[in-house]
Design a protein around this motif. Sequence first.
Motif, PDB file in Angstrom:
ATOM      1  N   PRO A   1       0.824  -1.207   0.000  1.00 51.02           N
ATOM      2  CA  PRO A   1       0.000   0.000   0.000  1.00 51.02           C
ATOM      3  C   PRO A   1       0.861   1.261   0.000  1.00 51.02           C
ATOM      4  N   GLN A   2       0.453   2.189  -0.833  1.00 53.68           N
ATOM      5  CA  GLN A   2       1.120   3.485  -0.886  1.00 53.68           C
ATOM      6  C   GLN A   2       0.047   4.548  -0.657  1.00 53.68           C
ATOM      7  N   ILE A   3       0.201   5.325   0.395  1.00 52.48           N
ATOM      8  CA  ILE A   3      -0.801   6.311   0.790  1.00 52.48           C
ATOM      9  C   ILE A   3      -0.764   7.493  -0.172  1.00 52.48           C
ATOM     10  N   VAL A   4      -1.937   7.829  -0.715  1.00 47.52           N
ATOM     11  CA  VAL A   4      -2.090   9.009  -1.562  1.00 47.52           C
ATOM     12  C   VAL A   4      -3.097   9.919  -0.870  1.00 47.52           C
ATOM     13  N   PRO A   5      -2.706  11.102  -0.410  1.00 48.69           N
ATOM     14  CA  PRO A   5      -3.649  11.990   0.271  1.00 48.69           C
ATOM     15  C   PRO A   5      -4.698  12.545  -0.704  1.00 48.69           C
TER      16      PRO A   5
END
Length: 85
Positions: A25-29
Amino acid sequence: MNHFCPPLCPIVCDPIQVVEDYYIPQIVPVIHPIEVIKKHHCVPIHHHMYPVVVKEEDPCYVSSHNGKKKSVKKSSKSRTTSRKR
């Protein structure tokens, strides 16, 4: 069993590829701004008031036998009584 067969050279095939996918998972705001607007509105509301007036009637002016008021002369002295609240 057959003991007269010579050993054979092995046959090597092309490799079969097995792909293993790994997901990280890569957090994208994602920003959702909210504005709160406060509006004030005047709303008329009825406030019913019932003022009461109490009147006293002098019994000298009420006739008890024929329902008509009699005219009675007042004395020359004026009344000086007053009510204090």
